[in-house]
Design an enzyme around this catalytic site. Structure first.
Site, PDB file in Angstrom:
ATOM      1  N   CYS A 109      29.428 -15.059 -46.992  1.00 20.71           N
ATOM      2  CA  CYS A 109      29.577 -13.721 -46.427  1.00 20.71           C
ATOM      3  C   CYS A 109      30.932 -13.537 -45.751  1.00 20.71           C
ATOM      4  O   CYS A 109      31.187 -12.495 -45.151  1.00 20.71           O
ATOM      5  CB  CYS A 109      28.449 -13.403 -45.465  1.00 20.71           C
ATOM      6  SG  CYS A 109      28.459 -14.478 -44.035  1.00 20.71           S
ATOM      7  N   GLY A 122      30.317 -18.816 -43.746  1.00 24.66           N
ATOM      8  CA  GLY A 122      31.195 -17.889 -43.020  1.00 24.66           C
ATOM      9  C   GLY A 122      32.594 -18.426 -43.204  1.00 24.66           C
ATOM     10  O   GLY A 122      33.128 -19.162 -42.382  1.00 24.66           O
ATOM     11  N   THR A 123      33.182 -18.054 -44.324  1.00 24.57           N
ATOM     12  CA  THR A 123      34.474 -18.687 -44.672  1.00 24.57           C
ATOM     13  C   THR A 123      35.641 -18.160 -43.844  1.00 24.57           C
ATOM     14  O   THR A 123      36.713 -18.743 -43.887  1.00 24.57           O
ATOM     15  CB  THR A 123      34.782 -18.507 -46.178  1.00 24.57           C
ATOM     16  OG1 THR A 123      34.468 -17.171 -46.524  1.00 24.57           O
ATOM     17  CG2 THR A 123      33.995 -19.485 -47.013  1.00 24.57           C
ATOM     18  N   ASN A 124      35.417 -17.077 -43.087  1.00 24.93           N
ATOM     19  CA  ASN A 124      36.499 -16.659 -42.175  1.00 24.93           C
ATOM     20  C   ASN A 124      36.679 -17.734 -41.118  1.00 24.93           C
ATOM     21  O   ASN A 124      37.779 -18.252 -40.908  1.00 24.93           O
ATOM     22  CB  ASN A 124      36.168 -15.327 -41.492  1.00 24.93           C
ATOM     23  CG  ASN A 124      35.931 -14.206 -42.484  1.00 24.93           C
ATOM     24  OD1 ASN A 124      36.471 -14.247 -43.584  1.00 24.93           O
ATOM     25  ND2 ASN A 124      35.133 -13.233 -42.113  1.00 24.93           N
ATOM     26  N   ASP A 125      35.569 -18.089 -40.461  1.00 30.20           N
ATOM     27  CA  ASP A 125      35.665 -19.128 -39.444  1.00 30.20           C
ATOM     28  C   ASP A 125      35.863 -20.505 -40.065  1.00 30.20           C
ATOM     29  O   ASP A 125      36.595 -21.334 -39.526  1.00 30.20           O
ATOM     30  CB  ASP A 125      34.407 -19.127 -38.561  1.00 30.20           C
ATOM     31  CG  ASP A 125      34.565 -18.156 -37.402  1.00 30.20           C
ATOM     32  OD1 ASP A 125      35.606 -18.232 -36.721  1.00 30.20           O
ATOM     33  OD2 ASP A 125      33.674 -17.323 -37.186  1.00 30.20           O
ATOM     34  N   LYS A 149      57.603 -11.060 -76.608  1.00 28.17           N
ATOM     35  CA  LYS A 149      58.277 -10.203 -77.585  1.00 28.17           C
ATOM     36  C   LYS A 149      58.531 -10.960 -78.889  1.00 28.17           C
ATOM     37  O   LYS A 149      58.240 -10.469 -79.977  1.00 28.17           O
ATOM     38  CB  LYS A 149      59.598  -9.705 -76.991  1.00 28.17           C
ATOM     39  CG  LYS A 149      60.354  -8.789 -77.914  1.00 28.17           C
ATOM     40  CD  LYS A 149      61.649  -8.322 -77.276  1.00 28.17           C
ATOM     41  CE  LYS A 149      61.372  -7.186 -76.357  1.00 28.17           C
ATOM     42  NZ  LYS A 149      62.464  -6.358 -76.017  1.00 28.17           N
ATOM     43  N   ARG A 158      68.075  -9.745 -76.794  1.00 32.15           N
ATOM     44  CA  ARG A 158      67.157  -9.297 -75.732  1.00 32.15           C
ATOM     45  C   ARG A 158      66.389 -10.464 -75.158  1.00 32.15           C
ATOM     46  O   ARG A 158      66.065 -11.419 -75.865  1.00 32.15           O
ATOM     47  CB  ARG A 158      66.090  -8.349 -76.311  1.00 32.15           C
ATOM     48  CG  ARG A 158      66.599  -7.056 -76.837  1.00 32.15           C
ATOM     49  CD  ARG A 158      65.425  -6.369 -77.542  1.00 32.15           C
ATOM     50  NE  ARG A 158      65.900  -5.401 -78.500  1.00 32.15           N
ATOM     51  CZ  ARG A 158      65.896  -4.098 -78.284  1.00 32.15           C
ATOM     52  NH1 ARG A 158      65.444  -3.610 -77.156  1.00 32.15           N
ATOM     53  NH2 ARG A 158      66.335  -3.281 -79.193  1.00 32.15           N
ATOM     54  N   ARG A 170      26.257  -7.785 -38.977  1.00 34.03           N
ATOM     55  CA  ARG A 170      26.798  -8.278 -37.696  1.00 34.03           C
ATOM     56  C   ARG A 170      26.192  -7.422 -36.599  1.00 34.03           C
ATOM     57  O   ARG A 170      26.367  -6.204 -36.617  1.00 34.03           O
ATOM     58  CB  ARG A 170      28.317  -8.151 -37.675  1.00 34.03           C
ATOM     59  CG  ARG A 170      29.051  -9.104 -38.609  1.00 34.03           C
ATOM     60  CD  ARG A 170      30.552  -8.870 -38.485  1.00 34.03           C
ATOM     61  NE  ARG A 170      31.344  -9.896 -39.127  1.00 34.03           N
ATOM     62  CZ  ARG A 170      31.889  -9.791 -40.331  1.00 34.03           C
ATOM     63  NH1 ARG A 170      31.686  -8.700 -41.054  1.00 34.03           N
ATOM     64  NH2 ARG A 170      32.626 -10.780 -40.814  1.00 34.03           N
ATOM     65  N   MET A 216      64.959  -8.052 -67.031  1.00 33.50           N
ATOM     66  CA  MET A 216      66.027  -8.920 -67.526  1.00 33.50           C
ATOM     67  C   MET A 216      66.915  -8.169 -68.495  1.00 33.50           C
ATOM     68  O   MET A 216      66.741  -6.983 -68.730  1.00 33.50           O
ATOM     69  CB  MET A 216      65.429 -10.170 -68.126  1.00 33.50           C
ATOM     70  CG  MET A 216      64.908 -11.079 -67.034  1.00 33.50           C
ATOM     71  SD  MET A 216      64.209 -12.551 -67.688  1.00 33.50           S
ATOM     72  CE  MET A 216      62.918 -11.888 -68.679  1.00 33.50           C
ATOM     73  N   ARG A 227      22.420 -11.408 -38.595  1.00 32.89           N
ATOM     74  CA  ARG A 227      22.955 -12.497 -37.768  1.00 32.89           C
ATOM     75  C   ARG A 227      22.756 -12.172 -36.291  1.00 32.89           C
ATOM     76  O   ARG A 227      23.079 -11.072 -35.845  1.00 32.89           O
ATOM     77  CB  ARG A 227      24.440 -12.667 -38.059  1.00 32.89           C
ATOM     78  CG  ARG A 227      25.069 -13.739 -37.194  1.00 32.89           C
ATOM     79  CD  ARG A 227      26.499 -13.971 -37.583  1.00 32.89           C
ATOM     80  NE  ARG A 227      27.369 -12.925 -37.064  1.00 32.89           N
ATOM     81  CZ  ARG A 227      28.673 -12.856 -37.324  1.00 32.89           C
ATOM     82  NH1 ARG A 227      29.226 -13.743 -38.139  1.00 32.89           N
ATOM     83  NH2 ARG A 227      29.412 -11.908 -36.811  1.00 32.89           N
ATOM     84  N   GLU A 232      30.010 -22.511 -40.792  1.00 30.36           N
ATOM     85  CA  GLU A 232      31.333 -22.023 -40.394  1.00 30.36           C
ATOM     86  C   GLU A 232      32.176 -23.104 -39.755  1.00 30.36           C
ATOM     87  O   GLU A 232      33.333 -22.863 -39.409  1.00 30.36           O
ATOM     88  CB  GLU A 232      31.177 -20.906 -39.348  1.00 30.36           C
ATOM     89  CG  GLU A 232      30.464 -19.688 -39.843  1.00 30.36           C
ATOM     90  CD  GLU A 232      30.180 -18.722 -38.713  1.00 30.36           C
ATOM     91  OE1 GLU A 232      30.910 -17.738 -38.582  1.00 30.36           O
ATOM     92  OE2 GLU A 232      29.217 -18.971 -37.957  1.00 30.36           O
ATOM     93  N   HIS A 258      61.229   4.070 -65.952  1.00 28.64           N
ATOM     94  CA  HIS A 258      61.057   2.888 -65.108  1.00 28.64           C
ATOM     95  C   HIS A 258      60.020   3.124 -64.011  1.00 28.64           C
ATOM     96  O   HIS A 258      59.098   2.327 -63.801  1.00 28.64           O
ATOM     97  CB  HIS A 258      62.410   2.497 -64.502  1.00 28.64           C
ATOM     98  CG  HIS A 258      62.333   1.333 -63.581  1.00 28.64           C
ATOM     99  ND1 HIS A 258      62.184   1.471 -62.226  1.00 28.64           N
ATOM    100  CD2 HIS A 258      62.350   0.006 -63.820  1.00 28.64           C
ATOM    101  CE1 HIS A 258      62.129   0.279 -61.663  1.00 28.64           C
ATOM    102  NE2 HIS A 258      62.235  -0.634 -62.621  1.00 28.64           N
ATOM    103  N   TYR A 273      24.631 -16.343 -54.195  1.00 33.03           N
ATOM    104  CA  TYR A 273      25.179 -14.994 -54.111  1.00 33.03           C
ATOM    105  C   TYR A 273      26.504 -14.973 -53.365  1.00 33.03           C
ATOM    106  O   TYR A 273      26.846 -15.920 -52.652  1.00 33.03           O
ATOM    107  CB  TYR A 273      24.182 -14.036 -53.433  1.00 33.03           C
ATOM    108  CG  TYR A 273      23.967 -14.279 -51.959  1.00 33.03           C
ATOM    109  CD1 TYR A 273      24.839 -13.765 -50.999  1.00 33.03           C
ATOM    110  CD2 TYR A 273      22.869 -15.035 -51.521  1.00 33.03           C
ATOM    111  CE1 TYR A 273      24.633 -13.992 -49.645  1.00 33.03           C
ATOM    112  CE2 TYR A 273      22.659 -15.268 -50.166  1.00 33.03           C
ATOM    113  CZ  TYR A 273      23.542 -14.750 -49.232  1.00 33.03           C
ATOM    114  OH  TYR A 273      23.364 -14.979 -47.895  1.00 33.03           O
TER     115      TYR A 273
HETATM  116  C1  PEP Z   1      32.857 -15.742 -41.081  1.00 33.55           C
HETATM  117  O1  PEP Z   1      33.221 -16.462 -40.168  1.00 33.55           O
HETATM  118  O2  PEP Z   1      33.201 -15.891 -42.260  1.00 33.55           O
HETATM  119  C2  PEP Z   1      31.967 -14.609 -40.807  1.00 33.55           C
HETATM  120  C3  PEP Z   1      31.439 -13.900 -41.781  1.00 33.55           C
HETATM  121  O3  PEP Z   1      31.793 -14.302 -39.495  1.00 33.55           O
HETATM  122  P1  PEP Z   1      32.824 -13.422 -38.651  1.00 33.55           P
HETATM  123  O4  PEP Z   1      33.867 -12.949 -39.577  1.00 33.55           O
HETATM  124  O5  PEP Z   1      32.004 -12.330 -38.066  1.00 33.55           O
HETATM  125  O6  PEP Z   1      33.272 -14.424 -37.653  1.00 33.55           O
HETATM  126 MG    MG Z   2      32.221 -16.297 -38.255  1.00 38.21          MG
END
Ligand code: PEP
Ligand code: MG
Length: 882
Positions: A838, A772-775, A24, A94, A560, A105, A616, A751, A454, A858
């Site tokens: 992925c 496989g970034t989840n695992d 402001k 203010r 999958r 605030m 996969r 993974e 608001h 990618y």
């Molecule tokens: C992962 O592990 O990132 C993955 C893509 O495999 P999933 O989630 O199926 O284990």
């Molecule tokens: Mg996995």
């Protein structure tokens, strides 16, 4: 520290000094520079606020002297003086944070009034009623904000005065009424604080500055910052500005306006004002204001000037502005300008229009839309052909549709939402104290207040649907219900709102899939021209593959195959395969599964004609396809008790034994992924055959098919070498059997930390890597996702041990480091190695940026997030230019 310059006059600052002067303050300074009519004033810096907290909430050394010095200058500029009974200087105080926190605030108006100056104001304006009204407002605000007295005490006095005088509205009260109210207000202050109301303007000023600094850390401000991810250590600036009055009569007013429509992006002035009103009356939503177009009729000259000023500000800032103004006796004053908050639809339209108007570049346009916000556009909306039981219509304040059970109280909304139920918050109006209820609700419905109330502002900021000012609904908090005509809706009843049309609808409405508007399409095309990363989608069936393609996916990054095994007609075959005593029995079951799998792959590969499809091979542990031990035990007991079907009983007992044998202590780290392929190569062989037979068939039909066969959970080169051979031999056999040649690649997921560390060795066997970034997150942090999110993650986030949930936002420091090692090691062996991601992070903007930075080829995410990833990838390219 004592040398620090803590106070700046407006003309000493500029827009670039935002982190020091707050949003402001910096903009007031900038408007002063451009020569716009801004009431004079000064800004106390955010640094002063930070030093205030560092000094245990004491004013830092030198601050008071500097403030006094600037007050003097302000007195000279305005020709008025603090405490002067004839020409009193009155100011507003203010807050002004670096990142705007609307309504969070505190603000004090009319500061400088006391028993003497109020008489001066009455005489100089020849309007005692106005002067006393200002004074009572000041006492009330000061009492509430600075002295911490509940506003309820003041409201009761005001209400009882109205009852005594038999009037309904504040403006029906006379100067004498206000005088009586002032006397009562002062008594409340004395009673509640044990001290008289401070009469000295300078003392009032320092108390107010102190209160604004303190308001940085109120609960509601802290919650707001947490939701909007605003750092806690920025501090707030304080703006002290000479008052102008919008409440001196009918040639006065105050309002807020956007230079373009913040809901749709349409290029036309959009806003509201109230005649004869002050400061916060418009945003407070107590009186429903008039649309800005009406100003053109009521005060044409002021309107013309205002319109020109808006155009100038938009050109100057090259962005849509949110403006506050006051008209004092026919003269326009600008009180604030800032980049306006807007819905994502509006952000897209404004960005695209501004490129076409030559105001901004395409690259700037790309950065003007928050990718995560696109989520709202990609969601389902009310089916336009549905028959709706419309209860009422209010103002369309924030687009999108919401369905939920009616709840009238924010605490309750939060509680019910925590139980996993969908709620709609319904209130007369909302205040900053409702913030947690709005967060918890699917949407908000209010019966009072305009488009800038608001509820509207906050809901738009959060991307939640909101209908406000719906005066047809008569809310009764006491009976927990609202009435529309003779219809009564009670707490817990389900209703729907449509924030794009303002409709309030009884019951749950039918929804349809989203579409991409032409502007959105255009913005995404520009994003495609700019980004370097490809964007693929994760899809397990032809329908999702087609959707992904429609949203611009350039291939499938993960199919999958396990979901295909779960279909009801297949599960008995899968179980037969798992329970087979020998390889012959297993092969028989696999032979029956083969044509089904082939058909799955045929559909997906065909839908992605010309684009790569990464498939996969089976990943989860086999016991996931078997019934649970508990269910079987119950069934066995039932059969035993009934004594009916002895054969079935034996079968079930046998099954239970097998289920127990296959059960694992820690399935996440158990017999899954390529470990299955090692122990049962015939399963992977069948899947590879299904892929290649589908490929051969499609090639013979003239399609361009690019299958990528992916082996999950690899930790060692030799695992991949062995399974690669299984795949290659199968491909060779299919080629020979069909006489059709085709191209394919074989690669692996990364993974496991060991795979990342040994990426150079593994690359010898891989045509591609996919993270496989989840695992990889689970195994790098040693967190099992379900346990972490269910039990302890929120403690880590609350204590800021982790800044983000690493399963949502990629942990750059740990997981990211392993990814970087993988890329370096892998490309050392194969410079052109194709590398993607992925895991779920592939559609999350900050993670997409990281993938861009470390040079992936990618990202791949769910079909609905493909547009988000396209935009995020383009922003990553723009923001990370070497
Ligand atoms: C992962 O592990 O990132 C993955 C893509 O495999 P999933 O989630 O199926 O284990
Ligand atoms: Mg996995």
């Amino acid at each position: 520290m004592s040398n620090a310059k803590y106070v700046y006059l407006f003309h000493e600052g500029k827009a670039e000094m935002k982190s020091l002067l707050g949003g402001k303050g910096a903009n007031l300074a900038e408007m002063t520079h451009i020569g716009l009519p801004v009431p004079p004033g000064f800004i106390i810096t955010t640094e002063a606020c930070i030093d205030f907290y560092n000094a245990d909430r004491q004013f830092p050394q030198g601050l008071e002297e500097q403030v006094l010095e600037k007050v003097k200058i302000l007195e000279e500029t305005t020709g008025k003086k603090f405490g002067d009974p004839e020409r009193p200087l009155l100011v507003s105080v203010r807050s002004g944070a670096v990142i705007s926190m609307p309504g969070m605030m505190d603000t004090v108006l009319n500061l400088g009034l006391n028993d003497e100056t109020v008489e001066g104001l009455a005489a100089s304006t020849n309007n005692p009623r106005f002067a006393y009204d200002c004074y009572r407002r000041f006492l009330q605000m000061f009492g509430d904000v600075v002295l911490g007295i509940d506003h309820h005490y003041f409201e009761v006095v005001l209400e009882s005065q109205k009852v005594d005088k038999n009037v309904y509205f504040d403006h029906q009260l006379t100067a004498e009424d206000w005088q009586q109210i002032i006397a009562k207000y002062k008594r409340i202050i004395e009673k509640e604080t044990g001290k008289q109301f401070p009469q000295q303007p300078i003392e009032q000023l320092f108390l107010a500055i102190n209160a604004v600094f303190n308001s940085w850390n109120t609960d509601r401000a802290v919650v707001y910052r947490r939701i909007h991810r605003i750092p806690d250590d920025l501090g707030t600036a304080v703006n002290v500005q000479a008052m102008v009055f919008g409440n001196m009569g009918d040639d006065c007013g105050t309002g807020v306006a956007f230079t373009r429509n913040p809901s749709t992006g349409e290029k036309s002035l959009y806003g509201e004002y109230l005649t004869n009103a002050q400061g916060e009356d418009v945003v407070a939503g107590i009186r429903t204001p008039q649309p800005i177009s009406k100003l053109a009729e009521e005060m044409p000259d002021v309107y013309r000037q205002f319109k020109e000023t808006c155009e100038l500000l938009e050109k100057h800032y090259r962005n849509m502005q949110d403006i506050e103004f006051t008209i004092e006796r026919g003269k326009l004053w600008m009180l604030q300008t800032r980049n306006g908050k807007r819905t994502v639809q509006s952000a897209i339209k404004i960005a695209v229009d501004m490129v076409e108007e030559g105001l901004i570049t395409k690259e700037e346009a790309i950065t003007r839309v928050e990718p995560a916000q696109l989520d709202h556009l990609l969601h389902r909306r009310i089916d336009p052909d549905a028959k709706l039981d419309v209860l009422a219509k209010g103002l369309p304040a924030s687009p999108g549709s919401a369905v939920g059970a009616v709840v009238f109280d924010s605490d309750l909304a939060e509680k019910i939402a925590q139980e996993g139920k969908k709620v709609l918050l319904v209130r007369l109006e909302t205040t900053p104290d409702d913030i947690h209820g709005i967060v918890a609700a699917q949407g908000v419905l209010t019966s009072r207040g305009g488009m800038t109330s608001h509820a509207a502002v906050v809901a738009r900021g959060m991307g939640k649907p909101c209908v406000c000012g719906c005066e047809a609904i008569k809310i009764d908090y006491a009976s927990k219900s609202f009435r529309v005509g003779d219809k009564v809706v009670k707490e817990g009843d389900v209703i729907s709102i449509d924030g794009s049309t303002g409709q309030v609808i009884m019951g749950e409405v039918p929804m349809i899939d989203p579409e991409i508007s032409p502007e959105f399409q255009k913005l995404l095309q520009w994003a495609d021209d700019i980004r370097r990363l490809d964007v693929r989608a994760n899809a397990d069936n032809p329908e999702d593959a087609r959707k992904a393609r429609e949203f611009g996916a350039q291939g499938i990054g993960l199919t999958r195959t396990e979901h295909m095994f779960m279909a009801p007609d297949r599960i008995p075959l899968v179980q037969k395969m798992i329970l087979a005593d020998d390889i012959e029995g297993r092969k028989q079951a696999l032979d029956q599964l083969l044509p089904m799998q082939q058909n799955d792959f045929y559909g997906i590969l065909k839908a992605m004609d010309g684009l790569p499809v990464c498939i996969r091979l089976l990943d989860p542990p086999l016991h996931e396809f078997l019934p649970s031990a508990e269910e079987l035990a119950v069934e066995i007991t039932r059969l035993k008790l009934s004594g009916e079907n002895a054969e079935e009983l034996l079968e079930k007992e046998d099954l239970l034994r097998q289920v127990r044998t296959l059960s694992e202590f820690n399935p996440m780290l158990g017999h899954r992924g390529c470990r299955l392929g090692i122990t049962y190569p015939e399963v992977y062989e069948m899947q590879a055959r299904a892929i290649f037979q589908a490929t051969a068939q499609l090639v013979s039909e003239g399609y361009t098919v690019i299958p990528e066969v992916e082996i999950p959970l690899v930790i060692e080169e030799k695992e991949l070498a062995y399974l690669r051979q299984v795949v290659v031999e199968t491909a060779d056999r299919v080629k020979e059997e069909t006489g059709i040649d085709f191209h394919y690649t074989v690669g692996t997921m990364i993974e496991m930390p060991r795979a990342a560390l040994l990426a150079d060795e593994i690359a010898n066997q891989a045509d591609f890597f996919s993270f496989g970034t989840n695992d990889l997150t689970q195994t790098t942090l040693g967190f099992s996702r379900d346990d972490a999110e269910g039990k302890f993650m929120h403690h880590y986030l609350e204590r800021k041990i982790l800044t983000d949930n690493p399963f949502i936002v990629l942990d750059r420091k740990g997981v990211g480091k392993l990814m970087q090692i993988t890329v370096e090691q892998g490309r050392k062996v194969k410079p052109d190695l194709l590398i993607g991601i992925c895991g779920e992070h592939g559609g999350e903007p900050s993670s997409v940026e990281f993938c861009h930075i470390i040079g992936l080829d990618y990202v791949s995410c769910s079909p609905y997030r493909v547009p988000i990833a396209r935009l995020a990838a383009a922003q990553a390219a723009v923001n990370n230019r070497d």
